[in-house]
Design a protein around this motif. Structure first.
Motif, PDB file in Angstrom:
ATOM      1  N   LYS A 108       0.817  -1.206   0.000  1.00  0.00           N
ATOM      2  CA  LYS A 108       0.000   0.000   0.000  1.00  0.00           C
ATOM      3  C   LYS A 108       0.855   1.262   0.000  1.00  0.00           C
ATOM      4  O   LYS A 108       0.439   2.299  -0.534  1.00  0.00           O
ATOM      5  CB  LYS A 108      -0.986  -0.025   1.168  1.00  0.00           C
ATOM      6  CG  LYS A 108      -2.068  -1.099   0.984  1.00  0.00           C
ATOM      7  CD  LYS A 108      -3.153  -1.031   2.028  1.00  0.00           C
ATOM      8  CE  LYS A 108      -4.118   0.096   1.755  1.00  0.00           C
ATOM      9  NZ  LYS A 108      -4.913  -0.085   0.523  1.00  0.00           N
ATOM     10  N   GLU A 154       1.406   1.555  -3.633  1.00  0.00           N
ATOM     11  CA  GLU A 154       0.160   1.879  -4.328  1.00  0.00           C
ATOM     12  C   GLU A 154      -0.283   3.317  -4.064  1.00  0.00           C
ATOM     13  O   GLU A 154      -0.797   3.998  -4.962  1.00  0.00           O
ATOM     14  CB  GLU A 154      -0.946   0.908  -3.897  1.00  0.00           C
ATOM     15  CG  GLU A 154      -0.737  -0.514  -4.387  1.00  0.00           C
ATOM     16  CD  GLU A 154      -1.787  -1.486  -3.881  1.00  0.00           C
ATOM     17  OE1 GLU A 154      -1.804  -2.626  -4.372  1.00  0.00           O
ATOM     18  OE2 GLU A 154      -2.590  -1.110  -2.999  1.00  0.00           O
ATOM     19  N   THR A 160      -2.402  -2.629  -7.848  1.00  0.00           N
ATOM     20  CA  THR A 160      -2.188  -1.700  -8.961  1.00  0.00           C
ATOM     21  C   THR A 160      -0.763  -1.696  -9.510  1.00  0.00           C
ATOM     22  O   THR A 160      -0.520  -1.116 -10.564  1.00  0.00           O
ATOM     23  CB  THR A 160      -2.572  -0.267  -8.547  1.00  0.00           C
ATOM     24  OG1 THR A 160      -1.837   0.100  -7.362  1.00  0.00           O
ATOM     25  CG2 THR A 160      -4.061  -0.166  -8.255  1.00  0.00           C
TER      26      THR A 160
END
Length: 466
Positions: A144, A147, A343
């Protein structure tokens, strides 16, 4: 539960989530400049070799629980030998202990790690390349971070990752729901929103301990474990068991040592306070269907035959039991902070042991699916090590993973991640890098274990968030 047993489980959970760590050898310290301090309430540790090669590895640790106390030092790698090797090779290392230190501090970590990276760039220098690395809960933090901050990180390494922590809490609820429904349906045990967390925890532990004394009870523990696709391999220092009785015993180690304790009523207040309510639900879950899809189905059938118990009758009882609903606000919190999106703004390399029941290998499979939907599959490589235990990698494996990721960052192309090549490269580092901690030993015993990357297709994540 006896004091001895509770102490043992506490140590096991501490080992499980990475709270016990050996200090870096003094020789490595002497070759580095050490920076320690606090940024906005979060302690940090930075080590910069005197001949820095321009690469920074920002490490994210796993879950700490307050009753363990703080670790001796802030972790900078999953293994201390890895930390020493990286410093010797010229890599700078940094890590925050996160604000508050304890619990599922992912929200804080996502701010604190970036604040530390900003500090490093201002006080030490802008790295030529920056890698984010993490283990267990720290794996989803690392993902994260990348991301949420595209352009700040050149690569991501995750080990034993829990990429869908919300799904883990749902899966844990499935297991505890099955144990309570089948072993103590009339007991006053709150699995969520507990009125008396410690009392409910003690009652649940007593019920499961009693069940372990009979074949019928052990069969129902096996059913609970199968609902979470918990493997029948837990011991890092032993080969994967083939005898069903041994597999059942090792699966039960996971169910009792990780889930009954780590996700039981006493663990609920921390996550529910953080999320603003109960984030877990089993509303609409068909446990007969979930078992039919589980990799543990055959083991459950064997256990039920041995125990003389009617599996279909138990599945009927689960189907009829009242379900538990989540609070939407709490679910939204979990999705925001504790579920990776896939992603891939930079290359990602994941690693999992095949016998991990703490963060099941299905988490890695689920993350790969997210990348295929939301990211670039060409930026992802996934590797597996044939070993029981959670985060039971040796330093040789961790170092080779980092070298593989750095090669991708430098060249723009993935080197071979064939298991034989990775195993040979790790073996070549020598025996000093082969120690593996035994999760289910009260003293955290370590043993030399040969590197062993393997081809592996994990079972599906049983309760994915999406």
């Amino acid at each position: 539960m006896t004091h001895t047993r509770r102490t043992l489980i506490t140590v096991l959970v501490a080992l499980l989530f990475g709270a016990l760590f050996t200090a870096t050898p003094a020789a490595a310290e002497e070759r580095s400049r050490v920076h320690e301090g606090t940024i906005d309430g979060a302690d940090y540790l930075v080590k910069v070799p005197k001949r820095w090669n321009g690469t920074l590895v920002l490490y994210s640790h796993g879950l700490y629980v307050e009753e363990w106390g703080k670790p001796e030092q802030i972790m900078l790698a999953t293994r201390p030998e890895t930390e020493s090797w990286l410093l010797d090779q010229g890599y700078a290392l940094a890590a925050s202990n996160y604000k508050g230190v304890y619990g599922h501090a992912i929200e804080e970590a996502l701010t604190d790690q970036i604040a530390l990276l900003d500090w490093f760039e201002a006080k030490v220098g802008k790295p030529r390349r920056t890698i984010t690395s993490g283990m267990s809960m720290g794996a989803v933090i690392s993902l994260k971070l990348a991301e949420n901050n595209p352009g700040r990180f050149d690569g991501v390494l995750t080990q034993c990752g829990e990429y869908d922590a919300n799904g883990t809490w749902n899966s844990a609820l499935d297991m505890l729901f099955a144990l309570k429904t089948l072993l103590a349906p009339d007991a006053d045990i709150d699995l969520v929103r507990p009125r008396d967390p410690q009392g409910a925890q003690a009652a649940l532990e007593a019920v499961v301990a009693e069940a372990q004394k009979t074949e019928a009870g052990r069969a129902r523990i096996a059913l609970a474990g199968a609902l979470g696709t918990v493997p029948g391999w837990a011991l890092a220092h032993e080969p994967e068991p083939t005898d069903p009785a041994d597999r059942l015993a090792q699966q039960a180690l996971w169910v009792t040592g990780a889930y009954v304790y780590g996700y039981g009523p006493s663990a609920r207040p921390e996550i529910e306070h953080r999320a603003g309510g109960n984030p877990s639900s089993n509303a609409g879950i068909d446990y007969r269907r979930q078992l039919a899809r589980s990799s543990g189905l055959d083991l459950v059938r064997h256990a039920y035959r041995a125990g003389g118990v009617d599996l279909e009758a138990d599945l009927d009882r689960l189907a009829a039991a009242p379900r538990i609903s989540a609070d939407p606000k709490a679910q939204a919190y979990m999705h925001r902070y504790m579920v990776a999106r896939g992603t891939t703004p930079s290359p990602v390399l994941t690693a999992h042991t095949t016998g991990d029941g703490g963060a099941i290998a299905g988490q890695a499979r689920w993350y790969g699916d997210q990348v295929r939907r939301n990211g670039d599959p060409g930026l992802l490589r996934q590797t597996y090590v044939s070993r029981g235990g959670h985060c039971s990698f040796n330093a040789a494996e961790e170092i080779v993973l980092l070298r593989t990721l750095l090669s991708r960052v430098d060249s723009g192309h993935w080197p071979s991640t064939d298991p034989r090549r990775l195993t040979a490269a790790a073996t070549a580092l020598g025996p000093a890098y082969r120690l593996v901690r035994e999760l289910f030993d009260p003293q955290g015993k370590e043993k030399e274990m040969a590197p062993l990357f393997t081809r592996f297709t994990p079972p599906a994540h049983p309760r994915p968030s999406r």
